[in-house]
Scaffold this active site. Structure first.
Site, PDB file in Angstrom:
ATOM      1  N   ASP A  11       0.847  -1.189   0.000  1.00 45.05           N
ATOM      2  CA  ASP A  11       0.000   0.000   0.000  1.00 45.05           C
ATOM      3  C   ASP A  11       0.893   1.253   0.000  1.00 45.05           C
ATOM      4  O   ASP A  11       1.855   1.320  -0.759  1.00 45.05           O
ATOM      5  CB  ASP A  11      -0.956  -0.038   1.200  1.00 45.05           C
ATOM      6  CG  ASP A  11      -2.101   0.960   1.082  1.00 45.05           C
ATOM      7  OD1 ASP A  11      -3.056   0.677   0.340  1.00 45.05           O
ATOM      8  OD2 ASP A  11      -2.021   2.023   1.714  1.00 45.05           O
ATOM      9  N   TYR A  44      -3.286  11.005   1.234  1.00 44.75           N
ATOM     10  CA  TYR A  44      -3.748  10.728  -0.127  1.00 44.75           C
ATOM     11  C   TYR A  44      -3.656  11.982  -0.991  1.00 44.75           C
ATOM     12  O   TYR A  44      -3.272  11.911  -2.166  1.00 44.75           O
ATOM     13  CB  TYR A  44      -5.188  10.201  -0.100  1.00 44.75           C
ATOM     14  CG  TYR A  44      -5.268   8.713   0.089  1.00 44.75           C
ATOM     15  CD1 TYR A  44      -5.684   7.882  -0.939  1.00 44.75           C
ATOM     16  CD2 TYR A  44      -4.929   8.130   1.305  1.00 44.75           C
ATOM     17  CE1 TYR A  44      -5.758   6.513  -0.775  1.00 44.75           C
ATOM     18  CE2 TYR A  44      -4.994   6.765   1.487  1.00 44.75           C
ATOM     19  CZ  TYR A  44      -5.402   5.959   0.443  1.00 44.75           C
ATOM     20  OH  TYR A  44      -5.454   4.588   0.615  1.00 44.75           O
ATOM     21  N   HIS A  63      -4.787  -7.780   0.357  1.00 43.81           N
ATOM     22  CA  HIS A  63      -4.081  -6.510   0.466  1.00 43.81           C
ATOM     23  C   HIS A  63      -3.378  -6.341   1.809  1.00 43.81           C
ATOM     24  O   HIS A  63      -2.346  -5.684   1.896  1.00 43.81           O
ATOM     25  CB  HIS A  63      -5.085  -5.375   0.254  1.00 43.81           C
ATOM     26  CG  HIS A  63      -4.476  -4.025   0.168  1.00 43.81           C
ATOM     27  ND1 HIS A  63      -3.671  -3.633  -0.881  1.00 43.81           N
ATOM     28  CD2 HIS A  63      -4.543  -2.945   1.001  1.00 43.81           C
ATOM     29  CE1 HIS A  63      -3.281  -2.383  -0.702  1.00 43.81           C
ATOM     30  NE2 HIS A  63      -3.789  -1.943   0.438  1.00 43.81           N
TER      31      HIS A  63
END
Length: 398
Positions: A190, A319, A373
């Site tokens: 990630d 982000y 993930h």
């Protein structure tokens, strides 16, 4: 939460490293239970998971959180890991530092992502630091360092814009130097995959090798004159990414554009926070969509960490910072340290090997039998075994 009194460590210069012990105040635990009990629920709707986090799932999770989940027990377990805080680049950075048990442990930096935390690595750390106690070879031992990203958990949040994954890589390089590690390996998934990649790009002389279980979503190699033409497989991958973003990527677009607006609701409602995070654990784990890829206690430990530290707002801001500084490379730019990739079958869309080889020095490309993930939480034994194998031929280069 607080510092353990009376001890400090000063390594390699002026950086002061203080032991850290998690100790959430009792009044915060009590206040959380009140908020959970007084949740105002949305009206029932028969759309199920296709419309977002399922109501019955969140109600069951909330009830478990209020009535059964034992934070103090989980806090005690986490405190078995040696934790510290250090001032790096003007920010207080929390990290685990677990020395290895073996003849010559190799320094290894593990970086988590979102919506994870250092809690992701809880079961992975001992497998890497002390492989001999888990059926492995002590010669594969690592000195394991697991920092909490700025604005996550017990690390300070940046007070202004500009701290992206590339800047964090610089902080991590400084942290490893403060711990006395001139050369080290880097691993991540990630956001951690992006931080590890920037470490390998900007600090290639210090990074022995990279191990990733995800390729950063913004990664784009150079194309055009002097580069191999895009293949049909690569074009199909970009189409898959676009389709995935259209169906699943609303969270990323919101967090990458207006994260502060989202922060008000998620910082005020523990159930809202749980729904936002749990949706990703259900969708992105190898669980068949039933949310069982990660145990409820582990999931709630991670969610509770966000709640008690009030870091959901600062975490999602990363982000936006990364959207403004994507991982895109120009002609001739390469990530020099050797790379190994573990391919877990329920991972988010992963590029073909040729797409990765355009920039990275890819040495290993290993399909895994199961997992998604959150590999460090879902399949720590499989991930640890692949990390050991990846760094085994690189240990002499330290």
């Amino acid at each position: 939460m607080g510092l353990e009194e009376g001890r400090s460590t000063r390594v390699n210069g002026p950086i002061d490293i203080q032991p850290f012990v998690i100790a959430i105040p009792e009044e915060q635990l009590a206040a959380l239970k009140v908020r959970l009990r007084e949740t105002r629920w949305p009206a029932p709707f028969a759309g199920g998971w296709d419309y977002g986090t399922d109501l019955a799932f969140v109600q069951n999770l909330s009830e478990f959180w209020e009535q059964t989940f034992d934070w103090r027990a989980r806090e005690a377990q986490l405190n078995r890991l040696p934790q510290y805080r250090a001032m790096i680049g003007g920010l207080g950075i929390h990290f685990i530092h677990q020395p290895g048990t073996g003849p010559v442990p190799l320094p290894l930096l593990l970086t988590h992502g979102w919506p994870g935390s250092f809690v992701e690595m809880e079961r992975l750390v001992p497998l890497l630091a002390d492989p001999g106690s888990y059926g492995g070879d002590p010669a594969d031992a690592f000195d394991v360092v697991v920092p909490s990203l700025p604005g996550f958990g017990f690390s300070d949040a940046p007070r202004g814009p500009g701290v992206n994954s590339r800047q964090i890589a610089r902080l991590w390089a400084e942290l490893m130097g403060a711990l006395g590690y001139e050369r080290f390996g880097a691993q991540g998934g990630d956001i951690g995959a992006g931080v590890s990649t920037w470490l390998g790009f900007d600090h290639a002389a210090r990074v022995i090798g990279l191990h990733l279980n995800y390729i950063p979503g913004s990664y784009r190699p150079p194309l055009g004159e002097g580069e191999p033409p895009q293949t049909a497989e690569e074009a199909a991958f970009l189409e898959r990414v676009a389709a995935w973003n259209e169906e699943e990527g609303a969270y990323g677009h919101l967090q990458g554009t207006r994260p502060q607006t989202l922060a008000y609701g998620l910082s005020d409602s523990p159930v809202g926070l749980a729904a936002w995070i749990a949706e990703k654990f259900v969708a992105w784990t190898d669980s068949g969509g039933d949310g069982r890829g990660v145990a409820p206690e582990a999931l709630l430990t991670n969610i509770a960490l966000y709640w008690f530290t009030n870091t959901i707002g600062s975490s999602v801001r990363l982000y936006r910072e990364n959207r403004l500084a994507p991982m895109q490379f120009g002609p001739g730019e390469r990530v020099r340290p050797p790379l190994s990739v573990a391919l877990f079958p329920r991972e988010l869309p992963l590029p073909p090997r040729s797409w990765v080889e355009r920039v990275y020095d890819l040495r290993r490309w290993t399909p895994m039998p199961r997992g998604g993930h959150f590999a460090a939480m879902e399949e720590p034994e499989l991930l640890a075994a692949d990390i050991r194998a990846a760094f085994r031929p690189l240990r002499e280069q330290r």
